[in-house]
Design a protein around this motif. Structure first.
Motif, PDB file in Angstrom:
ATOM      1  N   SER A  44     -43.620  12.923   3.828  1.00  0.00           N
ATOM      2  CA  SER A  44     -43.256  14.281   4.249  1.00  0.00           C
ATOM      3  C   SER A  44     -44.131  14.757   5.401  1.00  0.00           C
ATOM      4  CB  SER A  44     -43.368  15.243   3.064  1.00  0.00           C
ATOM      5  OG  SER A  44     -44.647  15.147   2.444  1.00  0.00           O
ATOM      6  N   LEU A  45     -45.415  14.373   5.397  1.00  0.00           N
ATOM      7  CA  LEU A  45     -46.296  14.776   6.495  1.00  0.00           C
ATOM      8  C   LEU A  45     -46.053  13.947   7.750  1.00  0.00           C
ATOM      9  CD1 LEU A  45     -49.746  15.641   4.881  1.00  0.00           C
ATOM     10  CD2 LEU A  45     -47.734  17.080   5.277  1.00  0.00           C
ATOM     11  N   LYS A  46     -45.562  12.718   7.603  1.00  0.00           N
ATOM     12  CA  LYS A  46     -45.165  11.961   8.789  1.00  0.00           C
ATOM     13  C   LYS A  46     -44.025  12.666   9.521  1.00  0.00           C
ATOM     14  CE  LYS A  46     -46.405   7.298   7.171  1.00  0.00           C
ATOM     15  NZ  LYS A  46     -45.876   5.952   6.829  1.00  0.00           N
ATOM     16  N   VAL A  47     -43.137  13.277   8.754  1.00  0.00           N
ATOM     17  CA  VAL A  47     -42.057  14.054   9.382  1.00  0.00           C
ATOM     18  C   VAL A  47     -42.643  15.228  10.162  1.00  0.00           C
ATOM     19  CG1 VAL A  47     -40.004  15.454   8.946  1.00  0.00           C
ATOM     20  CG2 VAL A  47     -40.384  13.361   7.631  1.00  0.00           C
ATOM     21  N   LEU A  48     -43.630  15.911   9.574  1.00  0.00           N
ATOM     22  CA  LEU A  48     -44.292  16.997  10.299  1.00  0.00           C
ATOM     23  C   LEU A  48     -45.003  16.477  11.539  1.00  0.00           C
ATOM     24  CD1 LEU A  48     -45.930  19.343   7.616  1.00  0.00           C
ATOM     25  CD2 LEU A  48     -43.807  19.678   8.890  1.00  0.00           C
ATOM     26  N   ALA A  49     -45.624  15.299  11.427  1.00  0.00           N
ATOM     27  CA  ALA A  49     -46.348  14.725  12.574  1.00  0.00           C
ATOM     28  C   ALA A  49     -45.397  14.471  13.737  1.00  0.00           C
ATOM     29  CB  ALA A  49     -47.047  13.434  12.160  1.00  0.00           C
ATOM     30  N   GLU A  50     -44.229  13.902  13.449  1.00  0.00           N
ATOM     31  CA  GLU A  50     -43.241  13.666  14.507  1.00  0.00           C
ATOM     32  C   GLU A  50     -42.812  14.983  15.131  1.00  0.00           C
ATOM     33  OE1 GLU A  50     -39.542  13.378  16.588  1.00  0.00           O
ATOM     34  OE2 GLU A  50     -39.908  14.574  14.778  1.00  0.00           O
ATOM     35  N   ASN A  51     -42.656  16.003  14.279  1.00  0.00           N
ATOM     36  CA  ASN A  51     -42.236  17.310  14.765  1.00  0.00           C
ATOM     37  C   ASN A  51     -43.254  17.875  15.750  1.00  0.00           C
ATOM     38  OD1 ASN A  51     -41.793  20.444  14.416  1.00  0.00           O
ATOM     39  ND2 ASN A  51     -39.964  19.459  13.585  1.00  0.00           N
ATOM     40  N   LEU A  52     -44.529  17.740  15.436  1.00  0.00           N
ATOM     41  CA  LEU A  52     -45.572  18.245  16.329  1.00  0.00           C
ATOM     42  C   LEU A  52     -45.640  17.430  17.612  1.00  0.00           C
ATOM     43  CD1 LEU A  52     -48.519  19.092  13.883  1.00  0.00           C
ATOM     44  CD2 LEU A  52     -46.697  20.582  14.718  1.00  0.00           C
ATOM     45  N   LEU A  53     -45.507  16.109  17.509  1.00  0.00           N
ATOM     46  CA  LEU A  53     -45.518  15.268  18.707  1.00  0.00           C
ATOM     47  C   LEU A  53     -44.393  15.672  19.659  1.00  0.00           C
ATOM     48  CD1 LEU A  53     -46.168  11.728  17.172  1.00  0.00           C
ATOM     49  CD2 LEU A  53     -47.675  12.921  18.778  1.00  0.00           C
ATOM     50  N   ARG A  54     -43.246  15.923  19.107  1.00  0.00           N
ATOM     51  CA  ARG A  54     -42.078  16.220  19.937  1.00  0.00           C
ATOM     52  C   ARG A  54     -42.179  17.589  20.598  1.00  0.00           C
ATOM     53  NH1 ARG A  54     -37.355  17.801  17.374  1.00  0.00           N
ATOM     54  NH2 ARG A  54     -38.189  16.790  15.500  1.00  0.00           N
ATOM     55  N   HIS A  55     -42.929  18.493  19.989  1.00  0.00           N
ATOM     56  CA  HIS A  55     -42.999  19.850  20.520  1.00  0.00           C
ATOM     57  C   HIS A  55     -44.373  20.207  21.088  1.00  0.00           C
ATOM     58  CE1 HIS A  55     -39.442  20.243  17.790  1.00  0.00           C
ATOM     59  NE2 HIS A  55     -38.985  20.866  18.854  1.00  0.00           N
ATOM     60  N   GLU A  56     -45.224  19.229  21.254  1.00  0.00           N
ATOM     61  CA  GLU A  56     -46.538  19.518  21.827  1.00  0.00           C
ATOM     62  C   GLU A  56     -46.363  20.110  23.227  1.00  0.00           C
ATOM     63  OE1 GLU A  56     -50.615  17.393  23.411  1.00  0.00           O
ATOM     64  OE2 GLU A  56     -48.984  16.148  22.642  1.00  0.00           O
ATOM     65  N   ASP A  57     -46.939  21.297  23.411  1.00  0.00           N
ATOM     66  CA  ASP A  57     -46.822  21.986  24.701  1.00  0.00           C
ATOM     67  C   ASP A  57     -48.145  22.584  25.164  1.00  0.00           C
ATOM     68  OD1 ASP A  57     -47.109  24.068  22.931  1.00  0.00           O
ATOM     69  OD2 ASP A  57     -45.154  24.973  23.319  1.00  0.00           O
ATOM     70  N   GLY A  58     -49.201  22.326  24.410  1.00  0.00           N
ATOM     71  CA  GLY A  58     -50.497  22.860  24.772  1.00  0.00           C
ATOM     72  C   GLY A  58     -50.702  24.301  24.395  1.00  0.00           C
ATOM     73  N   ARG A  59     -49.672  24.937  23.843  1.00  0.00           N
ATOM     74  CA  ARG A  59     -49.781  26.350  23.475  1.00  0.00           C
ATOM     75  C   ARG A  59     -49.439  26.537  22.003  1.00  0.00           C
ATOM     76  NH1 ARG A  59     -46.236  30.153  22.790  1.00  0.00           N
ATOM     77  NH2 ARG A  59     -44.564  28.843  23.592  1.00  0.00           N
ATOM     78  N   SER A  60     -48.149  26.410  21.661  1.00  0.00           N
ATOM     79  CA  SER A  60     -47.784  26.551  20.249  1.00  0.00           C
ATOM     80  C   SER A  60     -48.167  25.310  19.451  1.00  0.00           C
ATOM     81  CB  SER A  60     -46.284  26.835  20.107  1.00  0.00           C
ATOM     82  OG  SER A  60     -45.521  25.746  20.578  1.00  0.00           O
ATOM     83  N   VAL A  61     -48.128  24.154  20.093  1.00  0.00           N
ATOM     84  CA  VAL A  61     -48.586  22.901  19.468  1.00  0.00           C
ATOM     85  C   VAL A  61     -49.573  22.245  20.425  1.00  0.00           C
ATOM     86  CG1 VAL A  61     -47.952  20.653  18.557  1.00  0.00           C
ATOM     87  CG2 VAL A  61     -46.387  22.593  18.251  1.00  0.00           C
ATOM     88  N   THR A  62     -50.768  22.003  19.935  1.00  0.00           N
ATOM     89  CA  THR A  62     -51.822  21.432  20.773  1.00  0.00           C
ATOM     90  C   THR A  62     -52.232  20.051  20.264  1.00  0.00           C
ATOM     91  OG1 THR A  62     -53.649  22.317  19.458  1.00  0.00           O
ATOM     92  CG2 THR A  62     -52.706  23.768  21.148  1.00  0.00           C
ATOM     93  N   ALA A  63     -52.970  19.346  21.097  1.00  0.00           N
ATOM     94  CA  ALA A  63     -53.507  18.049  20.691  1.00  0.00           C
ATOM     95  C   ALA A  63     -54.416  18.187  19.477  1.00  0.00           C
ATOM     96  CB  ALA A  63     -54.264  17.411  21.856  1.00  0.00           C
ATOM     97  N   ASP A  64     -55.133  19.302  19.382  1.00  0.00           N
ATOM     98  CA  ASP A  64     -55.998  19.521  18.226  1.00  0.00           C
ATOM     99  C   ASP A  64     -55.198  19.690  16.938  1.00  0.00           C
ATOM    100  OD1 ASP A  64     -58.330  19.294  19.666  1.00  0.00           O
ATOM    101  OD2 ASP A  64     -58.561  21.457  19.977  1.00  0.00           O
ATOM    102  N   ASP A  65     -54.002  20.286  17.047  1.00  0.00           N
ATOM    103  CA  ASP A  65     -53.139  20.375  15.873  1.00  0.00           C
ATOM    104  C   ASP A  65     -52.779  18.980  15.362  1.00  0.00           C
ATOM    105  OD1 ASP A  65     -53.073  23.174  16.012  1.00  0.00           O
ATOM    106  OD2 ASP A  65     -51.306  23.159  17.316  1.00  0.00           O
ATOM    107  N   LEU A  66     -52.451  18.114  16.306  1.00  0.00           N
ATOM    108  CA  LEU A  66     -52.092  16.748  15.942  1.00  0.00           C
ATOM    109  C   LEU A  66     -53.283  15.991  15.365  1.00  0.00           C
ATOM    110  CD1 LEU A  66     -49.803  16.149  18.981  1.00  0.00           C
ATOM    111  CD2 LEU A  66     -49.101  15.728  16.624  1.00  0.00           C
ATOM    112  N   ARG A  67     -54.436  16.199  15.936  1.00  0.00           N
ATOM    113  CA  ARG A  67     -55.633  15.527  15.407  1.00  0.00           C
ATOM    114  C   ARG A  67     -55.927  16.021  13.989  1.00  0.00           C
ATOM    115  NH1 ARG A  67     -57.504  16.714  20.831  1.00  0.00           N
ATOM    116  NH2 ARG A  67     -57.443  14.796  22.091  1.00  0.00           N
ATOM    117  N   ALA A  68     -55.728  17.305  13.752  1.00  0.00           N
ATOM    118  CA  ALA A  68     -55.972  17.854  12.417  1.00  0.00           C
ATOM    119  C   ALA A  68     -55.020  17.244  11.391  1.00  0.00           C
ATOM    120  CB  ALA A  68     -55.824  19.373  12.438  1.00  0.00           C
ATOM    121  N   LEU A  69     -53.758  17.058  11.790  1.00  0.00           N
ATOM    122  CA  LEU A  69     -52.802  16.454  10.870  1.00  0.00           C
ATOM    123  C   LEU A  69     -53.134  14.987  10.623  1.00  0.00           C
ATOM    124  CD1 LEU A  69     -50.329  16.800   9.136  1.00  0.00           C
ATOM    125  CD2 LEU A  69     -48.891  16.392  11.133  1.00  0.00           C
ATOM    126  N   ALA A  70     -53.518  14.279  11.683  1.00  0.00           N
ATOM    127  CA  ALA A  70     -53.881  12.871  11.526  1.00  0.00           C
ATOM    128  C   ALA A  70     -55.093  12.703  10.617  1.00  0.00           C
ATOM    129  CB  ALA A  70     -54.155  12.243  12.890  1.00  0.00           C
TER     130      ALA A  70
END
Length: 907
Positions: A44-70
């Motif tokens: 289920s969290l892999k699905v969230l991870a893909e969602n964040l990767l696809r919408h990373e824009d540096g504002r609503s989704v940042t690289a730090d968000d992705l690092r936190a999920l990883a």
């Protein structure tokens, strides 16, 4: 769908599936490029991870968000981190969908007033609305029940359906599945869900990604059984998602639920889900994901998994998720999905590490628990909580204990009263409603076929249902009706009074319709605690019928069995259901079908051809739907005389900048409520009594009582809904007590300082005229149950500024924030009871001008004698986005202001 960003972790790549190129955002590449730990995440969290990767824009989704999920494996979700999640689509049913479309129509008016264009208010992602909540069991037990109920449905709801067809015409990417098709969650499972979604982006490339959804019904979680991440949100939150706003959430804890073994002979998926619900409620999973794993998954069919996913709201989780595997692919083929879609699902999920097989390593989880499927036993849940699982043989003991304790009728277990004009009498625990209904179980052929086979065997033995039982069958889709007919089982169900009454939720949401007047009078005049047995997911007080206090959840075959027995005071494991035609007793074990018998019927009659046939013209509707005429353009022509659809007041006087937040001073207490107050208690639901504030309003507008319909169908009229908020017949406001000091049931309060006992709505109007703000106090799990947005909307429109509770159910807390109502939480060990509150106090709340997420605030409470206490509380505004919504007076005003800039120009 491709985010405009530099792709920090270089995950975008083109893959070829079935000879077609697709763009995907690759999890394995992301891990290799710095997001170490993704491969061990729960599915289920892999699905969230893909969602964040696809919408990373540096504002609503940042690289730090992705690092936190990883890095979730290090904290297991216990470190609070806010993320912005964007679902692929939105699912609605008509009770919640009509007010959502009303809000969108009102937003078009508001955006025009602020200098924008009505075209700015359009869904940015696909939205499907399924009309499934409007049919009522007015007629039953005969061959004409279905046609008469449908005719009555259109007679009462013509205006709502006209409005929905206008919405389908006026808004892009908005589809309506007409009445008579099925229950939204079953239609989602059988047809709408794709598991893997595709959409063409602005540059012409086709992006593929996991199918995800949010829904305006809490049982959206059902689709988790198909490997689709989905959960319920409030209508206001869904509207924001439709308009392109992300769903703000904290990275969740994920509880792993390991299944092993397989169900024993005679045990159903319903028994399993009631067991799972009890275990997870005891575990405590509110606000968490639950993901199922282990060797037992292979022993569960897709419909069994969907049954478990469906009841996530009952066990308190955000979702119940099953990963995609071979069982998923088999179901997609069975349900008529194309070969190309099945191939896409398999190829994509395997490539992304989202496919499970027997060699898959167990993911990491926050915590785990385990169930050996061989230990599950036949069960019911009741008499008023889904988690109140009771072994079948213990139902009479539990009922008698509740009769003496909960219902305060000690020594009355054996009493019976004659029903006037009949040849039978009625007693406590007698089953007056037996309903095969609800998305939970009507999606599952194994329990529907079992019910039909049990009916066949009972019919052969000469058994009949008891004359005081109101019987009904409401299939979750037309596919169900088709296989029951082709197998001949519908004839057997018909013979016992289980004729089809409609395609919709019916009894499970309180649309059970009236009982026979003589039975209803007998219950009311003698205080009989009657029982309802239904194959549903909710059995809260006052939900099923105003005449029934004890409600029991059961599998469809046990619903039929209880209709034969006629009572919940009979031990069906030892006592006979009745006497057969040969004069000999017939026991449940004599007529219970074997697994082999059930499987044989399913193999022959539940086919892909049925699914393809029934969903071929799913959006066309019958001749009644096609005859509904639509007028109007981009904005809706509101009818001030309407009692169904009214322009809501949320945007009246709205300015381009939000007003400053001020502290709450001198608020009066509207209600002192106990633990586990559900949204059924808060939100208007069920029938409308002529003497109620809502009934008086309708009478004043020329509506006859027979045409009141129900609260759910009038959710597009805020005047009706305000009057029905906190008006449940079983709600207990501790401010209102009888001469003996016992709390009086019903939607009443005490107006202060006059001391007059009045309806909650009437008190709120008086306080509004006096310029006095209001607060509500409650206990644990406030807002339990359905994701009823009107539980929050009505609270706001009554003038309630804050709710103070010991804890909240996830969706309702979010809805309160979304309507600009402040949810406050006591510190552990503190509650209004420990403080000795009576309701005569005034309450002030300071610190709101510098409010921050989860801020520590204080209540300044002044008692009637002038003494003062200061109580620490936490503001349950959990994220920065929620704070933005609250400052704007709610999520919809915030979205509007974001859409229109300070100059009034469209952004």
């Amino acid at each position: 769908m491709i985010a405009s960003h530099p792709d920090t972790f270089s995950t975008r790549r083109t893959v070829t599936i079935g000879g077609r190129p697709f763009v995907c955002f690759d999890l394995a590449t992301a891990e290799a490029n710095g997001l170490s730990g993704l491969s061990r995440l729960p599915f289920s969290l892999k699905v969230l991870a893909e969602n964040l990767l696809r919408h990373e824009d540096g504002r609503s989704v940042t690289a730090d968000d992705l690092r936190a999920l990883a890095a979730w494996g290090e904290t297991r979700g216990r470190a609070a981190r806010e993320i912005a999640y964007r679902p692929a689509r939105v699912l609605m049913q008509d009770f919640t969908g009509v007010p959502a479309v009303v809000d969108l129509a009102a937003m078009r008016d508001a955006v025009v007033a602020l200098g924008g264009s009505p075209d700015q208010i359009n869904p940015q992602i696909p939205v499907d609305l399924v009309v499934d909540h409007s049919v009522v069991v007015d007629y039953f037990g005969n061959a004409s029940a279905l046609s008469r109920n449908v005719a009555r449905e259109y007679e009462q709801n013509q205006e709502r359906y006209t409005f929905l067809k206008w919405g389908q015409k006026a808004f892009r990417d908005f589809r309506v599945v007409p009445p008579g098709t099925g229950i939204c969650h079953q239609v989602n499972l059988e047809y709408l869900a794709r598991v893997v979604w595709t959409r063409e982006s602005a540059d012409g490339t086709v992006v593929t990604y996991p199918d995800t959804c949010v829904g305006t019904d809490s049982h959206t979680t059902m689709v988790g059984g198909l490997g689709v991440l989905g959960w319920g949100v409030g209508g206001i939150e869904a509207e924001a998602a439709m308009l392109g706003q992300p769903v703000s959430m904290l990275i969740p804890e994920v509880i792993g639920f390991r299944l092993s073994g397989r169900l024993r002979e005679g045990v159903t998926s319903t028994d399993l889900v009631l067991t799972v619900t009890q275990m997870l409620r005891k575990k405590g999973v509110v606000g968490k994901f639950v993901e199922f794993f282990g060797p037992g998954l292979s022993a569960l069919g897709l419909a069994d998994r969907a049954t478990i996913g469906n009841m996530a709201p009952e066990y308190g989780a955000t979702c119940g998720f099953f990963p995609v595997d071979a069982v998923t692919l088999d179901y997609l083929r069975l349900s008529g999905r194309s070969d190309e879609q099945v191939a896409l699902v398999e190829a994509y999920t395997r490539a992304q590490g989202l496919f499970r097989d027997e060699t898959t390593a167990d993911p990491l989880f926050t915590d785990t628990l385990e169930l050996d499927l061989t230990e599950v036993e036949p069960s019911l849940a009741g008499p008023k909580r889904p988690e109140g699982r009771v072994a079948l043989g213990s139902v009479p003991v539990v009922f008698d204990a509740a009769l003496a304790g909960e219902y305060r009728k000690p020594g009355e277990a054996g009493r019976r009263w004659k029903v006037e004009g009949t040849d039978f009498d009625l007693g406590h625990g007698d089953v007056v409603i037996a309903a095969v209904t609800s998305c939970t179980n009507t999606s599952n052929p194994s329990v529907l076929v079992a019910a039909g086979l049990l009916a066949r065997k009972a019919r052969e033995r000469g058994l009949r249902t008891k004359p005081w039982v109101k019987t009904s069958l409401a299939p979750g889709s037309q596919v169900v009706a088709a296989y029951l007919k082709s197998s001949g089982l519908q004839d057997d169900l018909d013979a016992l009074g289980f004729q089809i009454v409609g395609f919709g939720c019916t009894t499970c949401i309180g649309n059970s319709g009236p009982l026979d007047p003589a039975i209803s009078r007998t219950i009311a005049e003698n205080g009989i605690v009657a029982s309802a047995v239904l194959s549903g997911n909710r059995n809260f007080e006052g939900r099923i019928s105003p005449d029934v206090q004890a409600n029991w959840l059961a599998s469809p075959p046990l619903v039929v069995a209880h209709a034969l027995a006629g009572s919940t005071r009979i031990d069906l494991t030892r006592e006979p259901l009745g006497m057969g035609a040969d004069g000999k007793p017939v026991f449940l074990s004599d007529i219970w079908p074997s697994t082999a018998e059930i499987d044989a019927v399913i193999a022959k009659h539940v086919t892909g051809a049925l699914f393809r046939e029934k969903y071929a013209e799913v959006f066309a509707g019958d001749e009644r739907w096609r005859a509904v005429e639509v007028t109007g353009g981009e904005t809706y022509a509101w009818d001030d005389a309407s009692t169904y659809v009214r322009n809501p007041p949320y945007f009246e006087g709205m300015t381009r900048s939000p007003p400053a937040i001020s502290d709450v001073k001198g608020a009066r207490i509207l209600a002192l409520l106990g633990d586990k107050i559900t949204t059924d208690h808060i939100s208007p639901a069920g029938s409308i009594k002529p003497t109620s504030p809502a009934g008086r309003y309708l009478l004043a507008h020329g509506v006859e009582p027979r045409d009141f319909n129900q609260y759910g169908t009038r959710r597009g009229n805020h005047e009706v809904m305000i009057r029905g908020t906190f008006a449940n017949i079983r709600i207990k406001n501790a401010m209102v007590r009888d001469e003996a000091g016992a709390i009086v049931e019903g939607g009443f309060t005490v107006h202060q300082p006059s001391g007059e006992r009045v309806a909650i709505y009437d008190a709120a109007r008086r306080y509004a005229d006096e310029g006095v703000p209001l607060v509500v106090f409650a206990g644990v799990e406030y807002g339990n149950g359905s994701s009823r947005d009107w539980a929050a909307k009505g609270t706001r429109l009554l003038g309630v500024k804050a709710v103070v509770a010991r804890s909240y159910e996830r969706i309702h807390r979010s809805n309160l924030v979304g309507m600009g109502v402040l949810p406050l939480q006591f510190e552990d060990g503190t509650g209004w009871e420990t403080l000795g509150l009576t309701g005569a106090e005034t309450v002030s709340i300071g610190g709101l001008t510098a409010l921050a997420p989860r801020a520590k605030l204080t209540l300044d409470i002044v008692r009637a004698d002038g003494s003062r206490i200061v109580v620490p509380v936490t503001a349950r505004i959990d994220t920065a986005d929620e704070l933005d919504y609250f400052r704007n007076g709610g999520i919809l005003p915030a979205v509007l202001r974001h859409l229109v800039d300070a100059r009034g120009d469209a952004r």
